[in-house]
Design a protein around this motif. Structure first.
Motif, mmCIF file in Angstrom:
data_model
loop_
_atom_site.group_PDB
_atom_site.id
_atom_site.type_symbol
_atom_site.label_atom_id
_atom_site.label_comp_id
_atom_site.label_asym_id
_atom_site.label_seq_id
_atom_site.Cartn_x
_atom_site.Cartn_y
_atom_site.Cartn_z
ATOM 1 N N PHE A 1 -8.785 1.807 -13.776
ATOM 2 C CA PHE A 1 -9.890 1.167 -12.943
ATOM 3 C C PHE A 1 -10.577 2.088 -12.383
ATOM 4 N N GLY A 2 -11.841 1.748 -11.980
ATOM 5 C CA GLY A 2 -12.897 3.004 -11.464
ATOM 6 C C GLY A 2 -13.351 2.308 -9.985
ATOM 7 N N SER A 3 -13.228 2.991 -8.982
ATOM 8 C CA SER A 3 -13.801 2.540 -7.756
ATOM 9 C C SER A 3 -13.865 3.911 -6.826
ATOM 10 N N LYS A 4 -15.112 4.365 -6.438
ATOM 11 C CA LYS A 4 -15.097 5.569 -5.767
ATOM 12 C C LYS A 4 -14.490 5.265 -4.170
ATOM 13 N N VAL A 5 -14.655 4.287 -3.782
ATOM 14 C CA VAL A 5 -14.282 3.766 -2.463
ATOM 15 C C VAL A 5 -12.652 4.034 -2.497
ATOM 16 N N SER B 1 0.930 -1.123 -0.009
ATOM 17 C CA SER B 1 0.149 -0.053 0.014
ATOM 18 C C SER B 1 0.743 1.140 0.083
ATOM 19 N N ALA B 2 2.051 1.241 0.916
ATOM 20 C CA ALA B 2 2.980 2.469 0.886
ATOM 21 C C ALA B 2 3.603 2.556 -0.473
ATOM 22 N N TYR B 3 3.874 1.483 -1.057
ATOM 23 C CA TYR B 3 4.722 1.524 -2.125
ATOM 24 C C TYR B 3 3.907 1.932 -3.526
ATOM 25 N N PHE B 4 2.678 1.383 -3.537
ATOM 26 C CA PHE B 4 1.926 1.877 -4.782
ATOM 27 C C PHE B 4 1.228 3.077 -4.684
ATOM 28 N N TYR B 5 1.193 3.677 -3.298
ATOM 29 C CA TYR B 5 0.604 4.892 -3.148
ATOM 30 C C TYR B 5 1.655 5.899 -3.509
ATOM 31 N N GLY B 6 3.156 5.678 -3.257
ATOM 32 C CA GLY B 6 4.151 6.508 -3.943
ATOM 33 C C GLY B 6 4.228 6.181 -5.417
ATOM 34 N N PHE B 7 4.048 5.318 -6.023
ATOM 35 C CA PHE B 7 3.914 5.370 -7.155
ATOM 36 C C PHE B 7 2.980 6.045 -7.952
ATOM 37 N N LEU B 8 1.582 5.990 -7.386
ATOM 38 C CA LEU B 8 0.346 6.907 -7.952
ATOM 39 C C LEU B 8 0.769 8.369 -7.377
ATOM 40 N N VAL B 9 1.142 8.691 -6.414
ATOM 41 C CA VAL B 9 1.225 10.231 -6.161
ATOM 42 C C VAL B 9 2.314 10.921 -6.975
ATOM 43 N N THR B 10 3.225 10.103 -7.550
ATOM 44 C CA THR B 10 4.047 10.712 -8.686
ATOM 45 C C THR B 10 3.872 10.415 -10.185
ATOM 46 N N ASP B 11 3.271 9.210 -10.542
ATOM 47 C CA ASP B 11 3.000 8.829 -11.849
ATOM 48 C C ASP B 11 1.582 8.372 -11.907
ATOM 49 N N GLY B 12 0.587 8.644 -11.137
ATOM 50 C CA GLY B 12 -0.628 8.174 -11.463
ATOM 51 C C GLY B 12 -1.783 9.389 -11.834
ATOM 52 N N ASN B 13 -2.887 9.026 -12.108
ATOM 53 C CA ASN B 13 -3.756 9.831 -12.543
ATOM 54 C C ASN B 13 -4.949 9.608 -11.717
ATOM 55 N N LEU B 14 -5.729 10.668 -11.020
ATOM 56 C CA LEU B 14 -7.065 10.531 -10.878
ATOM 57 C C LEU B 14 -8.133 11.657 -11.789
ATOM 58 N N ALA B 15 -8.821 10.627 -12.340
ATOM 59 C CA ALA B 15 -10.016 11.655 -13.262
ATOM 60 C C ALA B 15 -10.608 12.878 -12.698
ATOM 61 N N SER B 16 -10.748 13.992 -13.371
ATOM 62 C CA SER B 16 -11.295 15.100 -12.793
ATOM 63 C C SER B 16 -12.716 15.136 -12.734
ATOM 64 N N GLY B 17 -13.673 15.867 -12.133
ATOM 65 C CA GLY B 17 -14.927 15.841 -12.024
ATOM 66 C C GLY B 17 -15.425 14.784 -11.280
ATOM 67 N N LYS B 18 -16.560 14.060 -11.713
ATOM 68 C CA LYS B 18 -17.320 13.055 -10.898
ATOM 69 C C LYS B 18 -16.872 11.695 -11.328
ATOM 70 N N ARG B 19 -16.038 11.847 -12.455
ATOM 71 C CA ARG B 19 -15.485 10.149 -12.670
ATOM 72 C C ARG B 19 -14.766 9.574 -11.624
ATOM 73 N N SER B 20 -14.594 8.506 -11.329
ATOM 74 C CA SER B 20 -13.770 7.683 -10.401
ATOM 75 C C SER B 20 -12.650 7.012 -10.740
ATOM 76 N N ALA B 21 -12.382 7.160 -12.205
ATOM 77 C CA ALA B 21 -11.291 6.497 -12.844
ATOM 78 C C ALA B 21 -9.933 6.959 -12.096
ATOM 79 N N ILE B 22 -9.178 5.911 -12.134
ATOM 80 C CA ILE B 22 -7.842 5.804 -11.452
ATOM 81 C C ILE B 22 -6.867 5.321 -12.582
ATOM 82 N N THR B 23 -5.900 5.975 -13.167
ATOM 83 C CA THR B 23 -4.966 5.484 -14.022
ATOM 84 C C THR B 23 -3.361 5.473 -13.629
ATOM 85 N N LEU B 24 -2.755 4.331 -14.094
ATOM 86 C CA LEU B 24 -1.275 4.238 -13.995
ATOM 87 C C LEU B 24 -0.816 3.737 -15.348
ATOM 88 N N SER B 25 0.252 4.573 -15.922
ATOM 89 C CA SER B 25 1.031 4.274 -16.904
ATOM 90 C C SER B 25 2.391 4.236 -16.869
#
Length: 202
Positions: free
Chosen positions: A131-135, A65-89
């Motif tokens: 992937f998408g998940s509001k939670v 959880s700590a490792y992938f959070y670090g990955f997402l905080v630098t290289d991930g993307n959370l869709a704007s607006g009401k969409r819940s999409a989370i992307t890692l490229s």
């Protein structure tokens, strides 16, 4: 109908291959009664293939959880607006990281390929997991990841006192948007690109 206690062995057996609603239907009872019984007796709950683990990132108290959070905080993307999409490229050579992330999340979303033009003008083959998940998104936002995070992402509050998790977090950050360079004098230089808070606390 017999009490659920009389069906204990059957419930344990069914729990390996069936969800709570399915077990309730088989036994002719309600979902709430099955859920209460399984919680009381600590019977493992089946997670269907493709059902995301919504406890992901609720706490950042272990290595993945700590490792992938670090990955997402630098290289991930959370869709704007009401969409819940989370992307890692990532580059195609790092697809194994996306596979590990996908397995940890418990999802079956496809990893897609696309090409991207780099700063130097070369074309790179990339891999993307979305992937998408509001939670899960809410869990991430609670720790400091938001949409358009480049200038706003923050370091989790435990980074000063939980060294084990902090090490995994920073490793994820570097793998996501950092670099290690060995110069001509044999000195290893570590660099990291991120928000002001990320870079300052690094």
């Amino acid at each position: 109908m017999k009490s659920l206690e009389a069906h204990h062995d059957l419930i344990v057996k069914l729990s390996k291959t069936n969800t709570m609603p399915e077990i309730a239907k088989i036994l002719g009872t309600t979902y709430n009664k099955i859920r209460t019984y399984r919680n009381k007796h600590k019977i493992n709950v089946l997670i269907r293939k493709g059902a995301i683990n919504e406890h992901s990132f609720k706490t950042l108290d272990d290595e993945p959880s700590a490792y992938f959070y670090g990955f997402l905080v630098t290289d991930g993307n959370l869709a704007s607006g009401k969409r819940s999409a989370i992307t890692l490229s990532l580059k195609d050579t790092d697809e194994h990281i996306l596979q590990t992330f996908k397995k940890w999340l418990g999802i079956t979303s496809n990893i897609n390929s696309y090409t991207s033009t780099l700063i130097n003008g070369s074309i790179a083959t990339m891999k993307r997991l979305s992937f998408g998940s509001k939670v899960v998104r809410s869990n991430l936002e609670a720790h400091g990841i938001v949409s358009n995070k480049s200038l706003k992402a923050t370091v989790p509050v435990w980074y000063k006192h939980d060294w084990d998790c902090a090490n995994h977090f920073w490793r994820g950050c570097i793998d996501g948007d950092g670099s290690l360079i060995l110069n001509s004098r044999g000195t290893c230089i570590v660099s990291l690109t991120g928000s002001y808070d990320i870079c300052k606390k690094f």
